[in-house]
Design an enzyme around this catalytic site. Sequence first.
Site, mmCIF file in Angstrom:
data_model
loop_
_atom_site.group_PDB
_atom_site.id
_atom_site.type_symbol
_atom_site.label_atom_id
_atom_site.label_comp_id
_atom_site.label_asym_id
_atom_site.label_seq_id
_atom_site.Cartn_x
_atom_site.Cartn_y
_atom_site.Cartn_z
ATOM 1 N N ASN A 9 7.376 -9.113 0.520
ATOM 2 C CA ASN A 9 6.959 -8.541 1.798
ATOM 3 C C ASN A 9 6.359 -9.672 2.629
ATOM 4 O O ASN A 9 5.262 -10.135 2.347
ATOM 5 C CB ASN A 9 5.919 -7.435 1.514
ATOM 6 C CG ASN A 9 5.282 -6.887 2.776
ATOM 7 O OD1 ASN A 9 5.725 -7.193 3.894
ATOM 8 N ND2 ASN A 9 4.243 -6.085 2.607
ATOM 9 N N LYS A 11 5.361 -9.603 5.605
ATOM 10 C CA LYS A 11 4.355 -9.115 6.566
ATOM 11 C C LYS A 11 4.568 -9.744 7.952
ATOM 12 O O LYS A 11 5.702 -10.016 8.335
ATOM 13 C CB LYS A 11 2.945 -9.362 6.027
ATOM 14 C CG LYS A 11 2.757 -8.764 4.635
ATOM 15 C CD LYS A 11 1.325 -8.661 4.221
ATOM 16 C CE LYS A 11 1.247 -8.178 2.794
ATOM 17 N NZ LYS A 11 -0.118 -7.957 2.335
ATOM 18 N N HIS A 94 3.049 1.479 2.783
ATOM 19 C CA HIS A 94 2.225 0.326 2.389
ATOM 20 C C HIS A 94 0.765 0.623 2.758
ATOM 21 O O HIS A 94 0.491 1.241 3.784
ATOM 22 C CB HIS A 94 2.718 -0.939 3.096
ATOM 23 C CG HIS A 94 2.103 -2.181 2.528
ATOM 24 N ND1 HIS A 94 0.837 -2.584 2.862
ATOM 25 C CD2 HIS A 94 2.571 -3.084 1.628
ATOM 26 C CE1 HIS A 94 0.546 -3.694 2.189
ATOM 27 N NE2 HIS A 94 1.588 -4.013 1.439
ATOM 28 N N GLU A 96 -1.422 -1.138 4.049
ATOM 29 C CA GLU A 96 -1.831 -1.612 5.384
ATOM 30 C C GLU A 96 -1.391 -0.617 6.459
ATOM 31 O O GLU A 96 -2.055 -0.479 7.495
ATOM 32 C CB GLU A 96 -1.276 -3.027 5.626
ATOM 33 C CG GLU A 96 -2.035 -4.048 4.773
ATOM 34 C CD GLU A 96 -1.275 -5.299 4.413
ATOM 35 O OE1 GLU A 96 -0.219 -5.585 5.017
ATOM 36 O OE2 GLU A 96 -1.739 -6.011 3.494
ATOM 37 N N GLU A 166 0.399 -0.312 -5.901
ATOM 38 C CA GLU A 166 -0.351 -1.446 -5.361
ATOM 39 C C GLU A 166 -1.818 -1.060 -5.195
ATOM 40 O O GLU A 166 -2.177 -0.413 -4.193
ATOM 41 C CB GLU A 166 0.214 -1.846 -3.997
ATOM 42 C CG GLU A 166 1.671 -2.262 -4.034
ATOM 43 C CD GLU A 166 1.998 -3.171 -2.873
ATOM 44 O OE1 GLU A 166 2.396 -4.308 -3.122
ATOM 45 O OE2 GLU A 166 1.823 -2.753 -1.708
ATOM 46 N N GLY A 172 -3.729 -9.224 -1.531
ATOM 47 C CA GLY A 172 -4.163 -10.356 -0.717
ATOM 48 C C GLY A 172 -5.553 -10.864 -1.064
ATOM 49 O O GLY A 172 -6.146 -11.634 -0.306
ATOM 50 N N SER A 212 -1.476 -9.425 -5.485
ATOM 51 C CA SER A 212 -1.731 -10.808 -5.913
ATOM 52 C C SER A 212 -0.870 -11.231 -7.106
ATOM 53 O O SER A 212 -1.357 -11.922 -8.012
ATOM 54 C CB SER A 212 -3.222 -11.014 -6.194
ATOM 55 O OG SER A 212 -3.971 -10.799 -5.013
HETATM 56 C C1 PEP Z 1 1.589 -6.578 -0.591
HETATM 57 O O1 PEP Z 1 1.233 -6.715 0.559
HETATM 58 O O2 PEP Z 1 2.393 -5.680 -0.858
HETATM 59 C C2 PEP Z 1 1.030 -7.459 -1.605
HETATM 60 C C3 PEP Z 1 1.160 -7.101 -2.842
HETATM 61 O O3 PEP Z 1 0.382 -8.603 -1.169
HETATM 62 P P1 PEP Z 1 -0.193 -9.804 -2.078
HETATM 63 O O4 PEP Z 1 0.884 -10.143 -3.088
HETATM 64 O O5 PEP Z 1 -0.480 -10.901 -1.141
HETATM 65 O O6 PEP Z 1 -1.410 -9.265 -2.767
#
Ligand code: PEP
Length: 250
Positions: A9, A11, A94, A96, A166, A172, A212
């Site tokens: 992703n 973003k 997601h 976000e 997630e 992040g 992460s």
């Molecule tokens: C994500 O935004 O779906 C995500 C898992 O981000 P990150 O790997 O940076 O934690």
Amino acid sequence: MRTPYIAGNWKMHMVKSEAVSLASELKSALAGVEHRVMIAPAFTLIESVAATLAGSNILVGAQNMAPAVSGAHTGEVSPGMLKDVGATVVILGHSERRNSYGESDQLINEKVSLALSEGLEVILCVGETLEEREAGAVDAVVRTQLAGGLNAIPESALSSITIAYEPVWAIGTGRTATPEDADAVHASVRTVLGDLYNDGAAQKMVIQYGGSVKPDNVDGLMGMKNIDGALVGGASLKADSFIPIVRFQR
Ligand code: PEP
């Protein structure tokens, strides 16, 4: 057997020249990889990334989609527009989108339903916040998000849906759930899918972990029984980190 599925992703990162350059590096480095791979660039980059990846084994997806096919929806992008520029997958729900833009399970469900009827594959994201985890509500949150997001979606459509678990506190932040913790939630995601559909259907579903994921933790995560893939944010922005994640070893 569930085919491992690694998705990136991107973003709101990169302009066209950067996106095309990364996509072409991934195309050559990942030729012949047997895992499913998808990258989801920003809307404005989808067409050029899809053109760059044409003829490769890397799928292209979007990070969001309107819950409507056309009309007066200022600032939105329809499923038909996504397909028109080469996307075959869309990430929905997601955290976000849920937390910064107020997307509800009902809205996400409308999008899931429309994406499937328009022929797009879906990655449906679920996951708890830190407060919810500390309150012992992980299973309840994930159950509500799955039941809401999949409301009225028939079993016949499940082959076009991937679930991404997630935990919001791991996105992040550099904090990853331990493989054991993540696997326990993946197991309960599978139990919920079994309750919503049936055990056979639940066993077939691919459940990605996201939060992460990095080259140095992917093998441990992917070694767990219920973890079938990864949804990767930050580490998908560089070939040096995304390639070894896609090439994880079990
Ligand atoms: C994500 O935004 O779906 C995500 C898992 O981000 P990150 O790997 O940076 O934690």
